[in-house]
Design an enzyme around this catalytic site. Structure first.
Site, PDB file in Angstrom:
ATOM      1  N   LEU A  25       0.856  -1.182   0.000  1.00  0.00           N
ATOM      2  CA  LEU A  25       0.000   0.000   0.000  1.00  0.00           C
ATOM      3  C   LEU A  25       0.896   1.237   0.000  1.00  0.00           C
ATOM      4  CD1 LEU A  25      -2.565  -0.864   2.863  1.00  0.00           C
ATOM      5  CD2 LEU A  25      -2.592  -1.629   0.478  1.00  0.00           C
ATOM      6  N   CYS A  26       0.581   2.188  -0.846  1.00  0.00           N
ATOM      7  CA  CYS A  26       1.349   3.432  -0.875  1.00  0.00           C
ATOM      8  C   CYS A  26       1.174   4.171   0.444  1.00  0.00           C
ATOM      9  CB  CYS A  26       0.876   4.331  -2.012  1.00  0.00           C
ATOM     10  SG  CYS A  26       1.491   6.015  -1.851  1.00  0.00           S
ATOM     11  N   VAL A  27       2.283   4.550   1.060  1.00  0.00           N
ATOM     12  CA  VAL A  27       2.202   5.170   2.391  1.00  0.00           C
ATOM     13  C   VAL A  27       1.465   6.510   2.364  1.00  0.00           C
ATOM     14  CG1 VAL A  27       4.537   6.191   2.232  1.00  0.00           C
ATOM     15  CG2 VAL A  27       3.488   5.825   4.468  1.00  0.00           C
TER      16      VAL A  27
END
Lengths: 126, 130, 100
Positions: free
Chosen positions: B77-79
């Site tokens: 997941l993109c932070v």
């Protein structure tokens, strides 16, 4: 910031076809471009269809509370992102011309932008 | 062949997540390698372990976890997108002083660099989104 | 090069734009709501036929079936593929442009 040390350089193209503000796609796409700049890849941005609205100058989002990320386009050259292309057909269909845009871009007809597609290796669409 | 997959839409809201799942399943069955699955925009919501869909519906986050366990997938997941949308793992919980975390097993949170790296390393990059 | 489209052509002009970019030898795959683009009797039928000399058109079968459509609803020369065929198209083409 993460750095890429693979030594591989690929030609990335970011195809932007969505208008700003109504949805977050354009804004978060720009965040990808900024991060990607640290990877020293060959990067080009193409603005097609409603994506050309992202570059309209004079955007002021004070009244709608969203972030005015359009200013960031003007800073892209500091990240060595210098290849910005706008599709002529899309611009004209929207009654816009080069003077309406906030940054220096190259305006090309689809028949020329096609060549950029041919040369590109990795396509990201937002 | 190594495939990189980008998923830009949340579960249930949009078909993108289901299409990506079916594609990945088929790619693995055909002997391809999935280099990474990167979740961006509302796509990060695929990684919540708190979803409770009706029993007669598919459980999208669990399905990802199970597929990842079976085939050792890298689900990222993109932070930045995750922080905006309240997707939190243990590290993010501590760093941002939150009172809980909600990330499902086999997902991890990392930077956008992971997407670029997938673009560089994978033989093919495909996006499922709106 | 493979192009995928996932929107109904009545909702978004992805097909029209894609046809400006797809070159001789390209493949276009309709998935999700884009399956409506290759049905019979729409205003887009002619656009597809005009390009069929240069471009090969595919549609994802499971998305077609989900929407109550089958081969009999399609315009001419559209090849139906399953997910395995989708994977093969991505593998066979050096790059994929997903018109989102």
């Amino acid at each position: 910031m993460e750095e890429q040390e693979s030594g591989i350089i690929k030609k990335f193209i970011y195809v932007n076809r969505k208008a700003p503000h109504g949805t977050i796609y354009a804004h978060e796409a720009l965040e990808v471009v900024l991060i990607a700049a640290a990877f020293e890849q060959d990067v080009a941005l193409a603005f097609i269809d409603d994506g050309v609205y992202q570059l309209k100058k004079g955007q002021n989002t004070d009244g709608i509370a969203t972030k005015n990320f359009s200013k960031t386009f003007g800073a892209l050259d500091m990240y060595d992102v210098e290849k910005l292309y706008v599709e002529k057909e899309s611009l004209e269909a929207r009654g816009l011309s080069e003077e309406d845009l906030s940054v220096d871009v190259e305006i090309l007809p689809a028949s020329d932008l096609k060549n950029l597609f041919n040369e590109s290796e990795v396509f990201f669409n937002f | 062949m190594k495939f990189g997959v980008l998923i830009n839409e949340g579960p249930y809201q949009h078909q993108a997540s289901d299409s990506a799942y079916k594609f990945i399943e088929a790619a693995i069955a055909e002997g391809h390698e999935i280099y990474r699955v990167f979740f961006y925009h509302d796509g990060v919501n695929n990684g919540t372990r708190l979803a409770t869909p009706p029993q007669d519906d598919r459980h999208i986050p669990n399905r990802w976890t199970e597929l990842a366990e079976k085939h050792n997938l890298d689900l990222v997941l993109c932070v930045a997108a995750a922080q905006r949308r309240g997707m939190v793992d243990q590290g993010e919980m501590e760093r941002n002083k939150k009172d809980a975390n909600n990330i499902a097993d086999k997902f991890r949170i990392s930077g956008l660099g992971q997407l670029i790296e997938a673009g560089i390393q994978a033989d093919r990059m495909i996006t499922f989104g709106d | 090069m493979l192009h995928t489209i996932n929107k109904s052509p009545f909702e978004k002009d992805s097909l029209t734009t894609c046809l400006r970019y797809a070159q001789k030898g390209a493949s276009i795959l309709f998935i999700e709501d884009a399956v409506y683009a290759c049905t019979k009797g729409t205003q887009f039928e002619k656009d597809i036929h005009d390009h069929q000399g240069d471009i090969k058109f595919y549609v994802l079968g499971p998305d077609l079936e989900a929407r109550g459509l089958d081969n009999s609803n399609l315009t001419t020369n559209i090849e139906i593929v399953d997910y395995k065929g989708f994977v093969k198209l991505v593998a066979d083409n050096e790059k994929t442009q997903n018109w989102l």
